[in-house]
Every structure is written in C-alpha cells, then in structure tokens.
Enzyme design. Structure first.
Site, PDB file in Angstrom:
ATOM      1  N   SER A  10       0.820  -1.217   0.000  1.00  7.34           N
ATOM      2  CA  SER A  10       0.000   0.000   0.000  1.00  7.34           C
ATOM      3  C   SER A  10       0.854   1.266   0.000  1.00  7.34           C
ATOM      4  O   SER A  10       0.392   2.325  -0.423  1.00  7.34           O
ATOM      5  CB  SER A  10      -0.919  -0.001   1.229  1.00  7.34           C
ATOM      6  OG  SER A  10      -0.182  -0.323   2.403  1.00  7.34           O
ATOM      7  N   ARG A  11       2.082   1.141   0.512  1.00  9.92           N
ATOM      8  CA  ARG A  11       2.906   2.345   0.717  1.00  9.92           C
ATOM      9  C   ARG A  11       4.376   1.993   0.514  1.00  9.92           C
ATOM     10  O   ARG A  11       4.740   0.828   0.440  1.00  9.92           O
ATOM     11  CB  ARG A  11       2.770   2.849   2.169  1.00  9.92           C
ATOM     12  CG  ARG A  11       1.395   3.120   2.605  1.00  9.92           C
ATOM     13  CD  ARG A  11       1.367   3.734   3.996  1.00  9.92           C
ATOM     14  NE  ARG A  11       1.346   2.757   5.070  1.00  9.92           N
ATOM     15  CZ  ARG A  11       2.207   2.738   6.089  1.00  9.92           C
ATOM     16  NH1 ARG A  11       3.173   3.620   6.168  1.00  9.92           N
ATOM     17  NH2 ARG A  11       2.103   1.831   7.050  1.00  9.92           N
ATOM     18  N   VAL A  60      -0.595  -9.714   8.530  1.00 12.76           N
ATOM     19  CA  VAL A  60       0.340 -10.824   8.277  1.00 12.76           C
ATOM     20  C   VAL A  60       0.740 -11.558   9.551  1.00 12.76           C
ATOM     21  O   VAL A  60       1.309 -12.656   9.482  1.00 12.76           O
ATOM     22  CB  VAL A  60       1.620 -10.388   7.504  1.00 12.76           C
ATOM     23  CG1 VAL A  60       1.291  -9.939   6.093  1.00 12.76           C
ATOM     24  CG2 VAL A  60       2.417  -9.348   8.271  1.00 12.76           C
ATOM     25  N   TYR A 151      13.636  -4.966  16.544  1.00 15.73           N
ATOM     26  CA  TYR A 151      13.632  -4.902  15.072  1.00 15.73           C
ATOM     27  C   TYR A 151      14.838  -5.648  14.507  1.00 15.73           C
ATOM     28  O   TYR A 151      14.706  -6.453  13.577  1.00 15.73           O
ATOM     29  CB  TYR A 151      13.650  -3.433  14.645  1.00 15.73           C
ATOM     30  CG  TYR A 151      13.609  -3.190  13.149  1.00 15.73           C
ATOM     31  CD1 TYR A 151      12.442  -3.394  12.419  1.00 15.73           C
ATOM     32  CD2 TYR A 151      14.736  -2.734  12.466  1.00 15.73           C
ATOM     33  CE1 TYR A 151      12.398  -3.147  11.045  1.00 15.73           C
ATOM     34  CE2 TYR A 151      14.702  -2.480  11.103  1.00 15.73           C
ATOM     35  CZ  TYR A 151      13.532  -2.697  10.399  1.00 15.73           C
ATOM     36  OH  TYR A 151      13.498  -2.454   9.042  1.00 15.73           O
ATOM     37  N   ALA A 153      16.551  -8.019  15.872  1.00 17.84           N
ATOM     38  CA  ALA A 153      16.403  -9.462  16.103  1.00 17.84           C
ATOM     39  C   ALA A 153      15.424 -10.071  15.107  1.00 17.84           C
ATOM     40  O   ALA A 153      15.675 -11.158  14.550  1.00 17.84           O
ATOM     41  CB  ALA A 153      15.925  -9.715  17.534  1.00 17.84           C
TER      42      ALA A 153
HETATM   43  P1  NAP Z   1       6.146   1.662   5.462  1.00 14.28           P
HETATM   44  O1  NAP Z   1       6.125   2.741   4.438  1.00 14.28           O
HETATM   45  O2  NAP Z   1       5.909   1.988   6.907  1.00 14.28           O
HETATM   46  O3  NAP Z   1       5.093   0.518   4.994  1.00 14.28           O
HETATM   47  C1  NAP Z   1       4.890  -0.607   5.782  1.00 14.28           C
HETATM   48  C2  NAP Z   1       3.947  -1.550   5.075  1.00 14.28           C
HETATM   49  O4  NAP Z   1       3.787  -2.727   5.911  1.00 14.28           O
HETATM   50  C3  NAP Z   1       2.559  -0.966   4.853  1.00 14.28           C
HETATM   51  O5  NAP Z   1       2.117  -1.347   3.581  1.00 14.28           O
HETATM   52  C4  NAP Z   1       1.710  -1.629   5.936  1.00 14.28           C
HETATM   53  O6  NAP Z   1       0.364  -1.855   5.561  1.00 14.28           O
HETATM   54  C5  NAP Z   1       2.394  -2.974   6.090  1.00 14.28           C
HETATM   55  N1  NAP Z   1       2.132  -3.564   7.406  1.00 14.28           N
HETATM   56  C6  NAP Z   1       2.515  -3.096   8.618  1.00 14.28           C
HETATM   57  N2  NAP Z   1       2.042  -3.896   9.600  1.00 14.28           N
HETATM   58  C7  NAP Z   1       1.354  -4.898   8.984  1.00 14.28           C
HETATM   59  C8  NAP Z   1       0.641  -6.037   9.444  1.00 14.28           C
HETATM   60  N3  NAP Z   1       0.514  -6.328  10.754  1.00 14.28           N
HETATM   61  N4  NAP Z   1       0.059  -6.841   8.519  1.00 14.28           N
HETATM   62  C9  NAP Z   1       0.163  -6.562   7.226  1.00 14.28           C
HETATM   63  N5  NAP Z   1       0.829  -5.511   6.708  1.00 14.28           N
HETATM   64  C10 NAP Z   1       1.407  -4.681   7.590  1.00 14.28           C
HETATM   65  O7  NAP Z   1       7.522   0.880   5.460  1.00 14.28           O
HETATM   66  P2  NAP Z   1       8.693   0.735   4.356  1.00 14.28           P
HETATM   67  O8  NAP Z   1       9.763   1.668   4.731  1.00 14.28           O
HETATM   68  O9  NAP Z   1       8.141   0.732   2.985  1.00 14.28           O
HETATM   69  O10 NAP Z   1       9.218  -0.729   4.757  1.00 14.28           O
HETATM   70  C11 NAP Z   1       8.946  -1.883   3.998  1.00 14.28           C
HETATM   71  C12 NAP Z   1       9.890  -2.972   4.460  1.00 14.28           C
HETATM   72  O11 NAP Z   1      11.234  -2.534   4.295  1.00 14.28           O
HETATM   73  C13 NAP Z   1       9.741  -3.351   5.945  1.00 14.28           C
HETATM   74  O12 NAP Z   1       9.881  -4.741   6.106  1.00 14.28           O
HETATM   75  C14 NAP Z   1      10.899  -2.607   6.580  1.00 14.28           C
HETATM   76  O13 NAP Z   1      11.307  -3.211   7.796  1.00 14.28           O
HETATM   77  C15 NAP Z   1      11.946  -2.723   5.503  1.00 14.28           C
HETATM   78  N6  NAP Z   1      13.009  -1.720   5.616  1.00 14.28           N
HETATM   79  C16 NAP Z   1      12.739  -0.392   5.518  1.00 14.28           C
HETATM   80  C17 NAP Z   1      13.784   0.528   5.645  1.00 14.28           C
HETATM   81  C18 NAP Z   1      13.567   2.012   5.562  1.00 14.28           C
HETATM   82  O14 NAP Z   1      14.514   2.756   5.846  1.00 14.28           O
HETATM   83  N7  NAP Z   1      12.414   2.508   5.181  1.00 14.28           N
HETATM   84  C19 NAP Z   1      15.083   0.069   5.885  1.00 14.28           C
HETATM   85  C20 NAP Z   1      15.309  -1.292   5.983  1.00 14.28           C
HETATM   86  C21 NAP Z   1      14.268  -2.178   5.839  1.00 14.28           C
HETATM   87  P3  NAP Z   1      -0.844  -0.777   5.768  1.00 14.28           P
HETATM   88  O15 NAP Z   1      -0.269   0.584   5.517  1.00 14.28           O
HETATM   89  O16 NAP Z   1      -1.852  -1.179   4.735  1.00 14.28           O
HETATM   90  O17 NAP Z   1      -1.366  -0.951   7.151  1.00 14.28           O
END
Ligand code: NAP
Length: 243
Positions: A10-11, A60, A151, A153
């Site tokens: 979604s985002r 999830v 996180y 872990a």
């Molecule tokens: P984000 O913009 O906060 O988006 C998080 C996404 O996860 C949203 O689509 C949200 O869905 C979904 N989500 C959260 N809790 C959920 C649940 N209980 N069940 C189902 N869906 C859930 O985050 P992002 O930065 O794009 O991160 C995406 C991935 O990259 C994550 O695994 C994050 O740990 C990893 N990551 C991000 C960064 C960074 O700097 N941004 C760095 C390293 C790793 P809804 O909005 O529909 O609720």
C-alpha cells in the site's frame, strides 16, 4: 504471465515494488493491512496502465488471515510465481523499556508474517517445481542497531530463515533471497529528526539516502531469470553503509 504477491504494497517500498513489477509485465497482488485507500488507488493506477492487478487485505501476523489472502490471490490469478515479504513495522525504544507486547508485535509482524506468508505459498511452488521468494530484511538485521533490538532481532531472523529455506527448497526449483535495505525515505523514517537523517546520510559512503525504487529494482532483479543461479543471498542495497 507471471504473478507476484507483494505484502505491504500500500505504501513505501512495497508500492514501489508493485510499480516496478508492473513495468516488468507481472500480474500484481497488492496486499495491504490498514491503508485500503492507498492500495486501491495504486491498483487503479496500475490497471489504467494495462496491468492486471488486485488488492487483498490481511494482518500478516495472523496465519488464518494470511491463508485466506493467499487463496484469494490463487482464485484470481492462479499460481503465485513470486512472493515478496515486505510488510513490516519498526520501533525505536530502549531495550530495557521494551514490553512483552512490543516484542510480540514486532516478532508477529516482521518475522511470523514472513513465516506465515511463505508457508502459504510454498506447497504450490513445490508442486510446480518453480517459484521465487524475496524477503525484505534490513541492514540492522545484519549488524544490529542501538535502540532497535527487537527490530534487529526480527530482521536477523528473516535473514536466517532466508538462508535455511534456500537450502531446503533448492532441489524443488525454488529460490529464496533477501534484500537488505539501508536508510530509505518512507513513512517508516517519519519519527527521525532532520538532524538524525542528515547524520545517516553523512555516514553513507554514497552520501545519499535510498529511495523505494532503489530497493524495488533489486527485488525485481532477484525475482527474474537473470538471477537464476542466485539463492540464499542477502543483497545489501544501502549506499555502502554496511559492507
Ligand atoms: P512503510 O512505508 O511503513 O510501509 C509498511 C507496510 O507494511 C505498509 O504497507 C503496511 O500496511 C504494512 N504492514 C505493517 N504492519 C502490517 C501487518 N501487521 N500486517 C500486514 N501488513 C502490515 O515501510 P517501508 O519503509 O516501505 O518498509 C517496507 C519494508 O522494508 C519493511 O519490512 C521494513 O522493515 C523494511 N526496511 C525499511 C527501511 C527504511 O529505511 N524505510 C530500511 C530497511 C528495511 P498498511 O499501511 O496497509 O497498514
């Protein structure tokens, strides 16, 4: 036509992955949890551009919801060629302040979620003798981050799962890899101050922060036949911050 299911599309990084997979000609299952409007807007955008896309909702961290999600995608698109386990949450907290609920919520979303989604798609992949799984880890899962112990872990668990599962599923023709992002400017970074973000940029050898598209391009590469001999790997996309 290949089908990809992207969790948390979604985002942020997940939505960028959806756009990148659409460019590559896939049918896209856009999973969301709470951001229905954003997921539907993305679905409409991709559909207008000629892509077959659907939205699907689930928490999830709930295995029954995940099973229902995967069967809904199967009913519409058939075989799921690629699963991208991207949905996740972050948390900045002192280790000593971390409650049982904080810990469970983190593990439930970032680690159990990967387990549930992967377990739901793998039986069909084994039957078809093909399939790709790409897990979104984090550089903090590789080296650990202060005030992000839960996180780190959970993401270290994702890396362990990736490597072990790649060994178990290799003979079944299924590849399992992880992309390990550095700092990427999405909603996940919204609690960081401008000074913190500037310091992270400064620490990055390429002297720039990542974009969701940077991560999405690596995910699509690992899903493609160009990566046919790559499995069990953790591909760092972090501007050189972790080497
Ligand atoms: P984000 O913009 O906060 O988006 C998080 C996404 O996860 C949203 O689509 C949200 O869905 C979904 N989500 C959260 N809790 C959920 C649940 N209980 N069940 C189902 N869906 C859930 O985050 P992002 O930065 O794009 O991160 C995406 C991935 O990259 C994550 O695994 C994050 O740990 C990893 N990551 C991000 C960064 C960074 O700097 N941004 C760095 C390293 C790793 P809804 O909005 O529909 O609720």
């Amino acid at each position: 036509m290949r089908t990809v299911l992207i969790t948390g599309a979604s985002r942020g990084i997940g939505a960028a992955c959806a756009r990148e997979f659409a460019e590559a000609g896939y049918q896209i299952a856009i999973h969301y949890h709470r951001s229905r409007e954003q997921a539907e807007a993305l679905c409409a955008e991709l559909t207008e551009n000629g892509c077959e896309a659907m939205t699907v909702q689930a928490d999830v961290s709930d295995s029954a919801q995940v099973a229902a999600m995967v069967s809904a995608v199967g009913e519409r698109f058939g075989f799921i060629d690629t699963l991208v386990n991207n949905a996740g949450i972050a948390m900045q907290k002192l280790f000593t302040d971390t409650t049982d609920d904080d810990w469970r919520r983190m593990m439930g979303t970032d680690l159990d979620g990967v387990f549930y989604c992967t377990r739901a798609v793998v039986p069909a992949m084994i039957r078809e003798h093909r399939g790709v799984i790409v897990n979104i880890a984090s550089m903090w899962g590789e080296v650990g981050a202060s005030c992000e112990v839960a996180y780190s872990a959970a993401k270290a668990g994702v890396i362990g799962l990736t490597k072990a599962l790649a060994k178990e599923l290799g003979l079944s023709g299924i590849r399992v890899n992880a992309v390990s992002p550095g700092v990427v400017m999405t909603d996940m970074m919204k609690d960081f101050s401008d000074e913190d973000v500037a310091a992270l940029k400064e620490e990055t050898p390429l002297n720039t922060l990542g974009t969701p598209e940077d991560i999405a391009k690596a995910v699509v590469f690992l899903s493609s036949d160009n990566a046919r001999y790559i499995t069990g790997q953790v591909l760092g996309v972090n501007g050189g911050m972790i080497i």
